[in-house]
Structure formats: structure tokens, C-alpha cells
Design a protein around this motif. Sequence first.
Motif, PDB file in Angstrom:
ATOM      1  N   LYS A 199       0.812  -1.218   0.000  1.00 15.16           N
ATOM      2  CA  LYS A 199       0.000   0.000   0.000  1.00 15.16           C
ATOM      3  C   LYS A 199       0.845   1.267   0.000  1.00 15.16           C
ATOM      4  O   LYS A 199       1.808   1.400   0.745  1.00 15.16           O
ATOM      5  N   GLY A 200       0.446   2.205  -0.886  1.00 13.23           N
ATOM      6  CA  GLY A 200       1.099   3.501  -0.964  1.00 13.23           C
ATOM      7  C   GLY A 200       0.085   4.612  -0.760  1.00 13.23           C
ATOM      8  O   GLY A 200      -0.917   4.446  -0.065  1.00 13.23           O
ATOM      9  N   ALA A 201       0.332   5.745  -1.401  1.00 16.26           N
ATOM     10  CA  ALA A 201      -0.587   6.877  -1.284  1.00 16.26           C
ATOM     11  C   ALA A 201      -1.909   6.545  -1.968  1.00 16.26           C
ATOM     12  O   ALA A 201      -1.951   5.864  -2.996  1.00 16.26           O
ATOM     13  N   ALA A 202      -2.996   7.030  -1.395  1.00 14.77           N
ATOM     14  CA  ALA A 202      -4.330   6.749  -1.943  1.00 14.77           C
ATOM     15  C   ALA A 202      -4.477   7.370  -3.332  1.00 14.77           C
ATOM     16  O   ALA A 202      -3.950   8.445  -3.612  1.00 14.77           O
ATOM     17  N   ASN A 241      -4.107   4.519 -12.027  1.00 11.25           N
ATOM     18  CA  ASN A 241      -3.614   5.699 -11.328  1.00 11.25           C
ATOM     19  C   ASN A 241      -2.485   5.395 -10.356  1.00 11.25           C
ATOM     20  O   ASN A 241      -1.959   6.306  -9.731  1.00 11.25           O
ATOM     21  N   ASP A 242      -2.126   4.128 -10.216  1.00  9.76           N
ATOM     22  CA  ASP A 242      -0.986   3.797  -9.373  1.00  9.76           C
ATOM     23  C   ASP A 242       0.308   4.217 -10.075  1.00  9.76           C
ATOM     24  O   ASP A 242       0.466   3.986 -11.277  1.00  9.76           O
ATOM     25  N   PRO A 243       1.246   4.848  -9.370  1.00  5.89           N
ATOM     26  CA  PRO A 243       2.492   5.309 -10.006  1.00  5.89           C
ATOM     27  C   PRO A 243       3.281   4.209 -10.692  1.00  5.89           C
ATOM     28  O   PRO A 243       4.042   4.478 -11.624  1.00  5.89           O
ATOM     29  N   GLU A 244       3.109   2.961 -10.253  1.00 10.38           N
ATOM     30  CA  GLU A 244       3.864   1.855 -10.842  1.00 10.38           C
ATOM     31  C   GLU A 244       3.187   1.261 -12.071  1.00 10.38           C
ATOM     32  O   GLU A 244       3.759   0.398 -12.733  1.00 10.38           O
ATOM     33  N   CYS A 245       1.978   1.706 -12.385  1.00 10.79           N
ATOM     34  CA  CYS A 245       1.239   1.132 -13.518  1.00 10.79           C
ATOM     35  C   CYS A 245       1.596   1.896 -14.781  1.00 10.79           C
ATOM     36  O   CYS A 245       0.815   2.683 -15.311  1.00 10.79           O
ATOM     37  N   ASP A 246       2.817   1.659 -15.278  1.00  4.97           N
ATOM     38  CA  ASP A 246       3.297   2.348 -16.461  1.00  4.97           C
ATOM     39  C   ASP A 246       3.818   1.332 -17.476  1.00  4.97           C
ATOM     40  O   ASP A 246       3.654   0.126 -17.305  1.00  4.97           O
TER      41      ASP A 246
END
Length: 271
Positions: A199-202, A241-246
Motif C-alpha cells: 500500500k502507498g498513497a491513496a 492511477n498507481d504510479p507503478e502502472c506504467d
Amino acid sequence: MDEKTVLELQQELQKLKKAQVRIKRKFTFMLSIIAMLVLITATLAWFTLSNFASVNDITLKISTAPQLYLDIENRGTDVSLWKKVLTNDMVNTALRAENAPTLDQQLMDPVTTSNGISFQSRSGNTRNANSTTFVEFKVWFIATEEMWVHLSGDKVQVENNDATTSVSTTETGAKADVVRAIRVSYEDSGSAAIWEPNKGAAVNGQTTFDVSTTYSNDTRIFHLDKLTPKQITFRIWAEGNDPECDDDVQDANVTIQMLFAGTDDNNSLFE
């Protein structure tokens, strides 16, 4: 003060005002650039190549701790007919019954959701389950005691095999970040709890939880009455929208293990 001195002071004042205007303009321009960069950074979480999927090989293992059972079908109140473990093959049976692709055929493009039930694309269009979007299937649960059900981070033996809750991958390097982009929701009676591994930032207003070896009201997923079957809808997706979903995690594989455990009203674990 003579007239010449007054004139010089007025000229200096005019220069100062012009300089202040230029500084304000530069500052405003810099703020605009920063705002654009923030926007670009936010949108980079989504894939830039929409014809690729984030996950194309999904392995599931779903287990239950003592006094808790599950199955793809409602087996009634005789717990001897229920299971302790669900495998890919069993989940595939449920997917076929819904005329949906099996887990080895599923492709997940990024989507987003605020509630774990309704999903949208990057452009805000509604996305439906099991169609290169997110995986959806239903699981029945039953317990021999009234209980609250949680995901458990403990490592236990279930049917002589190790069981726990985790998301893993055989990928290496940046592609391994796929484990941070995955989400799983559990819908019960129109509301859903969302598990966010690592879990990271919402994002997107989601209220999420991560797995733990301790239990609280915040980690409760759903409630079971004694010997009363209940059906729960599972949804698995790559959170756009997760920062790792690139782009780094495109075409990755993922293994998802889930161990469900029950507690009483005081969040004490049944053993």
C-alpha cells in the motif's frame, strides 16, 4: 529636493514597478510549467501503448484458515462438502459458467475505480469485466462460527501446503513493479473492501487496506453468520492511477495468493 532629483526618483520607481511585473510574470509562468509537469507525471502512470495489457498470466491460490470454508458453488450447510483451497482450475470453472475468458486467457489493461465495483478507463468510459479490463468472479464462503473475515498475512499449512496472502511475480527489474499496481476488491451487498498490496498513497479516492498479521475493524472484509453461506464478488485489476502502472510493467505475469481468516467481534483470531 530639487525638480531633477524628484524626476530621477520617479524614473527609478517606474523601473522598479516594471521589474516587479516581470518577476510576477516569470513566477506565474514557472507555476504553469510546474502544474503541467505534475499533470504529465500523474498521467504517465497509465500505459502509453493501449494495445498492450499489464498482466497476461494470472495464477491464483485462495485458501482459508480454521473454521472457514469456500467453494465456487453453494454447497449448503454441510461443511464436509466445502473446500479449503481454490485453484486456477476451480476459478476457471466459474469464469466459464459466465462465458468469460479463463485466467490464462485474461488480459488486463489499466482501469480505475473509487469503490472497487464500477470501473472506468483513462478517458472516463465505463469498463466491463473480463474483457481485457479486470477479472471478476464469485466465491461462496461458509463458517462454523459467526465471524468477521479478514485477509491474513500469517503463513500456515492448509491441506499440507503453505498458505499466506501475497502478490508476486517472476519478472525482474522495473517489470517486477507490477506487484505494486495490482488491486483486489471483495464486494458484499453492494459495498466492497479493496486490498492494495504494498500500500502507498491513496489514488482516485480509494479507501484501501494492506494485509497484516494483526486484525482490526479496518481490515474486516465481510461478515458471516454461523453456517450461513454467503457469495462474495472478487475483482482483480491493474490500477491505472498507481504510479507503478506504467509501460515498464506491460505484459507482466503475476501470482496472487489469498489466505482468509476469521475473527470474533473483538478481532480475536479463531484457531
